[in-house]
Design an enzyme around this catalytic site. Sequence first.
Site: not given
Length: 319
Positions: A11, A72, A103, A125, A127, A129, A171
């Site tokens: 992303g 992707r 990741d 990202t 996120d 995360d 996410r």
Amino acid sequence: MKKIGILTSGGDAPGMNAAIRAVVRKGIYHDLEVYGIYNGYQGLMEGKIVKMELGSVGDIIQRGGTMLYSARSEQFKTEEGQQIAIQQLEKYGIEGLIVIGGDGSFQGAAKLTAKGYPCIGVPGTIDNDIPGTDFTIGFDTALNTIVEAVDKIRDTATSHERTYVIEVMGRNAGDLALWAGLADGAESILIPERDQDFDEVIDRLRRGHDRGKKHSIIILAEGVGNGIDYGKRIEEATHYETRVTVLGHIQRGGRPTGFDRVLASRLGGKAVDLLREGKAGKMVGIQNNQLVDHDIIEVLKQPHNVDMSLYKLSCELSI
């Protein structure tokens, strides 16, 4: 090392262009040839590789998204796909690769490193995360996008005396929801890292309603569930007029904030330094405002944790 490559994968995130710019210009400053790889790992397998010049990254630091595009690739996850990618790297004489992404992108970097091609991961990202770094590229911009949207929603929520459920991205991580909820004074913040009893949310809404509160804002992380379904449950339980807004991909776009531009520039520059030092299989990050690096494999083994002290504070302030 004389030739390095750079790609963005997964992303997109605001600030990726600033990181690309930093890698290209710092690489050229140190007499390296830098090659941009378009469309992520898929583009690497297809040979979409172009030598970058100083002008190639001019006027991009302020742009959202990624000038190298992203994709992707299921094929790259296979042994055959990785061998094709290696053949392309050998064809262009690329001796080291910088991968900007999350990741999944880091897993690809780890596999190439294991096959003899030094890779450095740069966390990009919204996120936030990725363990091993306090912030990832794009998080701050996405956070500010959410805060601006919620501020506007609050105006109409007040005008119509409604309850609003706002679903945000992230996410399986609750960072965006938690930070946005605290910044916007949300009555409830629902994140994957903490189970919150539905009755507790309803009780908080009713307490506010009983003391004359005209509207309520509930921030729901996508990792918790569907915002539309949650809004229906609230309306059925309270009979308060409830609306739902799913912010969606608006959170991934837009001009990166100054924080993200500086963060991306620092991380991109650090990635070049690591390759020049002969390091491989590393991820760059920032902790306590200091640049750090970690082994990618070890980072991928670690769980992501949100700052629960922020969650506790949000509960104390939303009584």
